[in-house]
Design an enzyme around this catalytic site. Sequence first.
Site, PDB file in Angstrom:
ATOM      1  N   GLN A 106       0.828  -1.199   0.000  1.00 18.30           N
ATOM      2  CA  GLN A 106       0.000   0.000   0.000  1.00 18.30           C
ATOM      3  C   GLN A 106       0.867   1.256   0.000  1.00 18.30           C
ATOM      4  O   GLN A 106       0.350   2.362  -0.203  1.00 18.30           O
ATOM      5  CB  GLN A 106      -0.878   0.017   1.248  1.00 18.30           C
ATOM      6  CG  GLN A 106      -1.864  -1.119   1.356  1.00 18.30           C
ATOM      7  CD  GLN A 106      -2.542  -1.123   2.710  1.00 18.30           C
ATOM      8  OE1 GLN A 106      -2.149  -1.834   3.610  1.00 18.30           O
ATOM      9  NE2 GLN A 106      -3.569  -0.309   2.874  1.00 18.30           N
ATOM     10  N   ILE A 108       3.569   4.176  -0.921  1.00 17.68           N
ATOM     11  CA  ILE A 108       3.923   4.888  -2.150  1.00 17.68           C
ATOM     12  C   ILE A 108       5.344   5.438  -2.085  1.00 17.68           C
ATOM     13  O   ILE A 108       5.755   6.221  -2.938  1.00 17.68           O
ATOM     14  CB  ILE A 108       2.934   6.044  -2.425  1.00 17.68           C
ATOM     15  CG1 ILE A 108       2.973   7.092  -1.294  1.00 17.68           C
ATOM     16  CG2 ILE A 108       1.517   5.505  -2.603  1.00 17.68           C
ATOM     17  CD1 ILE A 108       2.163   8.340  -1.589  1.00 17.68           C
ATOM     18  N   ASP A 109       6.124   5.011  -1.081  1.00 14.45           N
ATOM     19  CA  ASP A 109       7.452   5.581  -0.857  1.00 14.45           C
ATOM     20  C   ASP A 109       8.525   5.012  -1.777  1.00 14.45           C
ATOM     21  O   ASP A 109       9.627   5.556  -1.865  1.00 14.45           O
ATOM     22  CB  ASP A 109       7.878   5.403   0.600  1.00 14.45           C
ATOM     23  CG  ASP A 109       7.660   3.977   1.106  1.00 14.45           C
ATOM     24  OD1 ASP A 109       7.994   3.023   0.373  1.00 14.45           O
ATOM     25  OD2 ASP A 109       7.139   3.824   2.232  1.00 14.45           O
ATOM     26  N   HIS A 126      -1.250   1.351  -4.585  1.00 11.69           N
ATOM     27  CA  HIS A 126      -1.652   2.755  -4.459  1.00 11.69           C
ATOM     28  C   HIS A 126      -0.783   3.682  -5.297  1.00 11.69           C
ATOM     29  O   HIS A 126      -0.838   4.897  -5.140  1.00 11.69           O
ATOM     30  CB  HIS A 126      -1.618   3.198  -2.989  1.00 11.69           C
ATOM     31  CG  HIS A 126      -2.706   2.594  -2.163  1.00 11.69           C
ATOM     32  ND1 HIS A 126      -2.718   2.652  -0.788  1.00 11.69           N
ATOM     33  CD2 HIS A 126      -3.820   1.907  -2.508  1.00 11.69           C
ATOM     34  CE1 HIS A 126      -3.796   2.029  -0.324  1.00 11.69           C
ATOM     35  NE2 HIS A 126      -4.466   1.563  -1.349  1.00 11.69           N
ATOM     36  N   CYS A 137      -1.487  18.410 -20.182  1.00  9.07           N
ATOM     37  CA  CYS A 137      -0.864  17.950 -21.431  1.00  9.07           C
ATOM     38  C   CYS A 137      -0.213  16.572 -21.316  1.00  9.07           C
ATOM     39  O   CYS A 137       0.194  15.994 -22.318  1.00  9.07           O
ATOM     40  CB  CYS A 137       0.162  18.967 -21.937  1.00  9.07           C
ATOM     41  SG  CYS A 137       1.692  19.048 -20.956  1.00  9.07           S
ATOM     42  N   CYS A 156       3.426  22.624 -14.706  1.00  6.79           N
ATOM     43  CA  CYS A 156       4.101  22.054 -15.873  1.00  6.79           C
ATOM     44  C   CYS A 156       4.919  23.124 -16.580  1.00  6.79           C
ATOM     45  O   CYS A 156       4.447  24.251 -16.816  1.00  6.79           O
ATOM     46  CB  CYS A 156       3.053  21.477 -16.821  1.00  6.79           C
ATOM     47  SG  CYS A 156       3.709  20.859 -18.385  1.00  6.79           S
ATOM     48  N   CYS A 159       3.061  23.837 -20.171  1.00  9.17           N
ATOM     49  CA  CYS A 159       1.745  24.461 -20.373  1.00  9.17           C
ATOM     50  C   CYS A 159       1.174  25.109 -19.121  1.00  9.17           C
ATOM     51  O   CYS A 159       0.043  25.618 -19.151  1.00  9.17           O
ATOM     52  CB  CYS A 159       0.765  23.422 -20.914  1.00  9.17           C
ATOM     53  SG  CYS A 159       0.246  22.193 -19.675  1.00  9.17           S
ATOM     54  N   THR A 198       0.048  -3.309   8.413  1.00  4.65           N
ATOM     55  CA  THR A 198      -1.160  -2.744   7.817  1.00  4.65           C
ATOM     56  C   THR A 198      -2.368  -3.115   8.657  1.00  4.65           C
ATOM     57  O   THR A 198      -2.413  -4.192   9.252  1.00  4.65           O
ATOM     58  CB  THR A 198      -1.359  -3.228   6.367  1.00  4.65           C
ATOM     59  OG1 THR A 198      -2.649  -2.797   5.894  1.00  4.65           O
ATOM     60  CG2 THR A 198      -1.262  -4.739   6.257  1.00  4.65           C
ATOM     61  N   ALA A 241       8.546  -5.234  12.128  1.00  8.74           N
ATOM     62  CA  ALA A 241       9.068  -5.978  10.979  1.00  8.74           C
ATOM     63  C   ALA A 241      10.589  -5.871  10.916  1.00  8.74           C
ATOM     64  O   ALA A 241      11.272  -6.803  10.474  1.00  8.74           O
ATOM     65  CB  ALA A 241       8.451  -5.439   9.688  1.00  8.74           C
TER      66      ALA A 241
END
Length: 259
Positions: A106, A108-109, A126, A137, A156, A159, A198, A241
């Site tokens: 899960q 996102i690192d 995720h 764009c 961006c 644009c 988790t 862990a």
Amino acid sequence: MRPQLQRLASALIEAQRILIITGAGLSADSGLPTYRGIGGLYNDHTDDGVPIEVAMSGEMLRRDPALCWKYLAQLGSACLGARPNAAHRAIAQLQTLKPDCWVLTQNIDGYHRLAGSPEDRLIEIHGELAPLHCQRCGQADERLAEHLQQPLPPLCAACDGVLRPPVTLFGEMLPVAALERLRRQLAKGFDLVISVGTSASFPYIAEPVMQARRSGGVTVEVTLSRTAISDLVDFRLEERALDVFPELLSHITAHNICK
């Protein structure tokens, strides 16, 4: 080695297809705060008076991108400021020893990839923090760290559209490709499933554990807090862990040397 870890190590040695499911608790040992619970950043409302689920939602990114990016930037800075820990590295080494060992995360690192987990056996359900891409764009932008030091939201260069990371924000659909990879692997089944750090509150996180239980596989939970699956697993280790996986790996490695 403690008796319970000894038995779990033996089960890992015997298993062929293994799934390790990881959540924020795994990266907490790298110094990365979790959203909720022990060490959580957002156990109540944000300092803008809205829940984090609202602040970091797809709707907020559209309506008030500066506010959404305020909290994306906090998470991004924390991720960039920390590194994989011994548990990430031990899991990656376990995947080397076990060619059908998969990781479903899960987080996102990106720490699993940095630790050496093979991308062809890593499902980031995720998404991830980088590269950014323009919502107008579509142009990619690799300069996440640079943008976090500048006024938000990042824009961006081509644009002036608002950039976003390839993450699943609250209220958004999960990545189709990641879901399909997970479905294909679940259809093959797993001999052993480990849930790590988790709460297992999402169905797509709890279901692999339940499926393994129904099919006679071994189920494991490694977490400091009790969850909805705590009473259903074969092995429950209320430990970090960071302490569990290196010890398991050392036993499995020693067994392979002695073969």
